[in-house]
Design an enzyme around this catalytic site. Structure first.
Site, PDB file in Angstrom:
ATOM      1  CE  LYS A   1      -4.730   8.269   4.270  1.00 39.55           C
ATOM      2  NZ  LYS A   1      -3.353   8.030   4.737  1.00 39.55           N
TER       3      LYS A   1
ATOM      4  CD  GLU B   1      -3.328  -0.781   1.702  1.00 42.06           C
ATOM      5  OE1 GLU B   1      -3.620   0.414   1.893  1.00 42.06           O
ATOM      6  OE2 GLU B   1      -4.089  -1.709   1.967  1.00 42.06           O
TER       7      GLU B   1
ATOM      8  CG  HIS C   1      -3.177   4.031   1.077  1.00 38.11           C
ATOM      9  ND1 HIS C   1      -3.579   3.508   2.280  1.00 38.11           N
ATOM     10  CD2 HIS C   1      -2.849   5.334   1.314  1.00 38.11           C
ATOM     11  CE1 HIS C   1      -3.503   4.448   3.213  1.00 38.11           C
ATOM     12  NE2 HIS C   1      -3.059   5.553   2.655  1.00 38.11           N
TER      13      HIS C   1
END
Length: 255
Positions: free
Chosen positions: A171, A87, A144
């Site tokens: 997130k 990530e 991510h």
């Protein structure tokens, strides 16, 4: 309105906090950066990227250093993150070692917030959230993608999954291949905020193309943006001072 208290600040809707990363290998560099953040008038939060730290797997050194960092931050909250290589981080790590490491971080009470990667699996994520909450530590669950930007509907589904696991903050960081991808990230953020106003969000589109999302994301519901004072921790990150200036201008314009 959703509010999460961390250290001497809060994460809340309508206010974008500036988080400055500490991404260095040595204790000397890490402490120097923490001093700069502690004295800064624009930094709200520090993120210690422990995947960069050369002695990250030595608990006594790690815990002793964290105490010094917190002293230097002068009450500003500390977000502790181990970003796995898949990530965008500096090290490979097994899910078992990842959970053990973050359990140690939680138990040592060295963080106000921790980052937990969604990709580590449901059981790991839920157990770490439970442990962190028992210790009074807030949890950012993150994902991510350094290759692409999924469709907005997929991004929303991912954030809903994070929230369902018990994340305090969801997130998402993605890599755009076009301006349309940046728009998709912002659309997903705004839609998620409209549908789930109780959920705190941090979203960003990375790289030069996505840089605008770091500046205007607050208008769509993102409560934190990352700005560098020393070494940037992700592509497209702008300086904390420049970020502060733009956020101030936007806040003044809309209020």
């Amino acid at each position: 309105m959703s509010v999460l208290r961390a250290g001497n600040t809060t994460l809340e809707d309508g206010k974008v906090r500036i988080c400055v990363p500490i991404a260095y290998e040595t204790e000397k560099e890490i402490l120097e950066e923490s001093v700069r953040i502690g004295k800064s008038s624009v930094a709200d939060i520090a993120e210690w990227r422990i995947d960069w730290y050369q002695d990250v797997f030595q608990p006594r050194k790690r815990n002793a250093l964290s105490r010094k960092i917190r002293e230097n931050l002068q009450g500003k909250p500390l977000l502790v993150t181990f970003r796995s290589r898949r990530e965008g981080g500096e090290r490979d790590i097994t899910p078992e070692a990842y959970q053990t490491l973050l359990d140690e971080v939680i138990e040592s009470n060295m963080a106000d917030l921790i980052d937990v990667e969604l990709s580590q699996g449901m059981a790991c994520v839920q157990e770490l959230i439970k442990h962190a909450h028992q210790m009074g530590i807030g949890v950012i669950v993150s994902q991510h993608d350094f290759k692409k930007t999924p469709e907005a509907s997929n991004l929303i589904t991912t954030m809903e999954q994070m929230a369902g696991y018990g994340a305090d903050v969801c997130k998402i960081a993605v890599m755009p291949q076009s301006l349309a991808d940046v728009a998709a990230l912002l659309l997903a953020t705004g839609t998620m905020k409209e549908n789930h106003p109780e959920t705190l969000l941090i979203t960003m589109s990375m790289g030069r193309t996505g840089c605008v999302s770091r500046l205007c994301g607050g208008l769509f519901g993102s409560v934190m943006s990352f700005g560098s004072m020393g070494k940037a921790s992700a592509p497209g990150q702008v300086s904390a001072k420049e970020l502060s200036d733009v956020l101030w201008a936007i806040e003044r314009a809309v209020n």
